[in-house]
Scaffold this motif. Sequence first.
Motif, PDB file in Angstrom:
ATOM      1  N   SER A  29       0.836  -1.205   0.000  1.00 12.66           N
ATOM      2  CA  SER A  29       0.000   0.000   0.000  1.00 12.66           C
ATOM      3  C   SER A  29       0.868   1.251   0.000  1.00 12.66           C
ATOM      4  CB  SER A  29      -0.908   0.014   1.236  1.00 12.66           C
ATOM      5  OG  SER A  29      -1.754  -1.109   1.242  1.00 12.66           O
ATOM      6  N   PRO A  30       0.420   2.302  -0.631  1.00 12.05           N
ATOM      7  CA  PRO A  30       1.209   3.538  -0.650  1.00 12.05           C
ATOM      8  C   PRO A  30       1.163   4.260   0.683  1.00 12.05           C
ATOM      9  CG  PRO A  30      -0.897   3.888  -1.710  1.00 12.05           C
ATOM     10  CD  PRO A  30      -0.834   2.432  -1.395  1.00 12.05           C
ATOM     11  N   TYR A  31       2.150   5.146   0.914  1.00 13.40           N
ATOM     12  CA  TYR A  31       1.978   6.159   1.949  1.00 13.40           C
ATOM     13  C   TYR A  31       0.794   7.001   1.493  1.00 13.40           C
ATOM     14  CZ  TYR A  31       6.146   5.825   4.940  1.00 13.40           C
ATOM     15  OH  TYR A  31       7.086   5.426   5.864  1.00 13.40           O
ATOM     16  N   SER A  32      -0.234   7.058   2.288  1.00 14.67           N
ATOM     17  CA  SER A  32      -1.448   7.713   1.821  1.00 14.67           C
ATOM     18  C   SER A  32      -1.949   8.707   2.854  1.00 14.67           C
ATOM     19  CB  SER A  32      -2.540   6.673   1.528  1.00 14.67           C
ATOM     20  OG  SER A  32      -2.790   5.882   2.675  1.00 14.67           O
ATOM     21  N   GLY A  33      -2.757   9.649   2.392  1.00 18.18           N
ATOM     22  CA  GLY A  33      -3.292  10.640   3.304  1.00 18.18           C
ATOM     23  C   GLY A  33      -4.148  11.653   2.580  1.00 18.18           C
ATOM     24  N   MET A  34      -4.592  12.647   3.332  1.00 19.20           N
ATOM     25  CA  MET A  34      -5.440  13.696   2.790  1.00 19.20           C
ATOM     26  C   MET A  34      -4.868  15.039   3.196  1.00 19.20           C
ATOM     27  SD  MET A  34      -9.228  12.088   3.414  1.00 19.20           S
ATOM     28  CE  MET A  34      -9.897  12.742   1.878  1.00 19.20           C
ATOM     29  N   ILE A  35      -5.175  16.046   2.392  1.00 19.05           N
ATOM     30  CA  ILE A  35      -4.821  17.417   2.737  1.00 19.05           C
ATOM     31  C   ILE A  35      -6.108  18.151   3.086  1.00 19.05           C
ATOM     32  CG2 ILE A  35      -4.819  18.101   0.283  1.00 19.05           C
ATOM     33  CD1 ILE A  35      -2.648  20.204   1.118  1.00 19.05           C
ATOM     34  N   THR A  36      -6.109  18.803   4.221  1.00 21.92           N
ATOM     35  CA  THR A  36      -7.269  19.559   4.683  1.00 21.92           C
ATOM     36  C   THR A  36      -6.924  21.032   4.672  1.00 21.92           C
ATOM     37  OG1 THR A  36      -7.760  17.708   6.178  1.00 21.92           O
ATOM     38  CG2 THR A  36      -9.014  19.736   6.492  1.00 21.92           C
ATOM     39  N   TRP A  37      -7.668  21.797   3.877  1.00 20.44           N
ATOM     40  CA  TRP A  37      -7.418  23.230   3.740  1.00 20.44           C
ATOM     41  C   TRP A  37      -8.289  24.015   4.722  1.00 20.44           C
ATOM     42  CZ3 TRP A  37      -3.369  25.037   1.313  1.00 20.44           C
ATOM     43  CH2 TRP A  37      -2.831  24.333   0.235  1.00 20.44           C
ATOM     44  N   TYR A  38      -7.688  25.048   5.308  1.00 17.73           N
ATOM     45  CA  TYR A  38      -8.370  25.885   6.297  1.00 17.73           C
ATOM     46  C   TYR A  38      -8.277  27.346   5.904  1.00 17.73           C
ATOM     47  CZ  TYR A  38      -8.310  21.782   9.308  1.00 17.73           C
ATOM     48  OH  TYR A  38      -8.488  20.525   9.820  1.00 17.73           O
ATOM     49  N   GLN A  39      -9.299  28.095   6.299  1.00 15.53           N
ATOM     50  CA  GLN A  39      -9.253  29.541   6.175  1.00 15.53           C
ATOM     51  C   GLN A  39      -8.374  30.068   7.300  1.00 15.53           C
ATOM     52  OE1 GLN A  39     -11.607  31.092   3.763  1.00 15.53           O
ATOM     53  NE2 GLN A  39     -10.122  32.740   3.913  1.00 15.53           N
ATOM     54  N   ASN A  40      -7.454  30.937   7.009  1.00 14.04           N
ATOM     55  CA  ASN A  40      -6.547  31.575   7.980  1.00 14.04           C
ATOM     56  C   ASN A  40      -5.347  30.676   8.311  1.00 14.04           C
ATOM     57  OD1 ASN A  40      -8.341  33.807   8.176  1.00 14.04           O
ATOM     58  ND2 ASN A  40      -9.570  32.661   9.655  1.00 14.04           N
ATOM     59  N   ARG A  41      -4.429  31.247   9.074  1.00 15.15           N
ATOM     60  CA  ARG A  41      -3.160  30.592   9.392  1.00 15.15           C
ATOM     61  C   ARG A  41      -3.306  29.605  10.539  1.00 15.15           C
ATOM     62  NH1 ARG A  41       1.722  33.267   8.011  1.00 15.15           N
ATOM     63  NH2 ARG A  41       2.741  31.810   9.435  1.00 15.15           N
ATOM     64  N   ILE A  42      -2.585  28.502  10.449  1.00 10.17           N
ATOM     65  CA  ILE A  42      -2.444  27.555  11.556  1.00 10.17           C
ATOM     66  C   ILE A  42      -1.048  27.728  12.119  1.00 10.17           C
ATOM     67  CG2 ILE A  42      -2.241  25.096  12.110  1.00 10.17           C
ATOM     68  CD1 ILE A  42      -4.561  24.609  10.190  1.00 10.17           C
ATOM     69  N   ASP A  43      -0.959  27.819  13.442  1.00  4.92           N
ATOM     70  CA  ASP A  43       0.295  28.133  14.121  1.00  4.92           C
ATOM     71  C   ASP A  43       1.211  26.919  14.127  1.00  4.92           C
ATOM     72  OD1 ASP A  43       1.828  30.040  15.903  1.00  4.92           O
ATOM     73  OD2 ASP A  43       1.636  28.314  17.245  1.00  4.92           O
ATOM     74  N   ALA A  44       2.389  27.030  13.481  1.00  6.11           N
ATOM     75  CA  ALA A  44       3.307  25.904  13.349  1.00  6.11           C
ATOM     76  C   ALA A  44       3.838  25.411  14.699  1.00  6.11           C
ATOM     77  CB  ALA A  44       4.456  26.263  12.411  1.00  6.11           C
ATOM     78  N   PRO A  45       4.332  26.293  15.610  1.00  4.47           N
ATOM     79  CA  PRO A  45       4.811  25.803  16.911  1.00  4.47           C
ATOM     80  C   PRO A  45       3.741  25.066  17.704  1.00  4.47           C
ATOM     81  CG  PRO A  45       5.602  28.025  16.518  1.00  4.47           C
ATOM     82  CD  PRO A  45       4.619  27.728  15.445  1.00  4.47           C
TER      83      PRO A  45
END
Length: 419
Positions: A29-45
Amino acid sequence: MENLELITNSTVDCEYELSNFDITVGKLSPYSGMITWYQNRIDAPRLKKACQQIVDSVPILGGRLVKKLFSPIKVVCQAKKHGIGFIEVDLGKQEINLDNLLEAKTYLKNVFNIPEKSGDAINTDAPLIYVILNYNQNHSGITLLINHCIVDGGTYFQLLEHLAKAYGDPDYVSKSEPLWTVNFNKIDDFINARLKEMSWNEKLLSPTSFFAYILRFLFVNKSDWSYINCILTKENLDLIKQKIQNLYDDETVYSTNDALFEFLSVTPIKRFIFFANLRSKKVGIPENYLGNAEAIVSGLTQPENDYMLKHYDIRKTINELPGIYTFLPVLNSNYLMINNLSKLQNLPSFGENKVILQKFFEFDDRPLDIFSSACKGALIYRLTQNKYFLMYFNLKNVVSQVENKLRDIGVEEIVLETS
């Protein structure tokens, strides 16, 4: 700017032996996943801190696949050395195209050599989990990529939800432990018990069925195939269920999922195949089981229905789970396989950020050739709270019939592709 950072578990050294089921399902099986897009910035730390909490609580998620000669595959976790891969991508002023949901971009090249198949990570330093954060001034995208040897669809969406909750609450993990039960023997115990119930001819054919399955697709005439991409709204699904329900006034217990399966049945089939989450079937596998517990289940349609799939066929099969974990049905051309991820899928919020779109992740430099493994079936997953993505692929004449049914319920934007 792109960089890969390891978020390691702080204190625990451990190792786990994978089940035969995990190895069989996961390696190819592949490395698999989804991308979820959000309005506004998500804080990396803050997102990194959430990853840290989870890998400290469940160190196996930060482990590595190890295979020694004449030994089974293990997941080895070394404290302060192994961990989750965190990739941060600042898109700057680059525009994010969210207008066309079928062509949303991920904006990441595979410069980090993320393995294509889960088995490719064996005896390498490749993380089993990658968390990718894309952002510009107005949008953020979170991608979770997983190695299928330790996570299936059920645990994938649990992991994404745990990550979102840990992002919102610094004490979430400590209040929720244990997040998962790590006991890979339970799935093998279940499978072995089911194998004992098989007839002698099923036992004889089962070990060779997967290879026959591969050989069959090598000789498929792909010029006869086509597929549909379209977006179904909640209103479309409700209409499908209503139309089916009107046919069965004396029947009351069935789901939207059952109605959708029946709706997609447009030509006679003897077998239907779907993926079942065994965690919810009371077979000794707990709800928070980490690993692969999504199994292929097949059932038979009824001759008196001219082999058209009916929702009570599906309901009976879900309750009884016959023909579990077998590729034998697809050796026959009269089958239909349906994978509905929306039954597992959630759309978690990271803080106050609004979900815009959830979509399968594809590297821009890794094109998808749907005809490379032509297979009669459908894939459904959730794009937003009220929209679902449907891909249906089959022989051209069958696909055209499904297209007509979709247009009859008001679906207008249908993308039809042929080989």
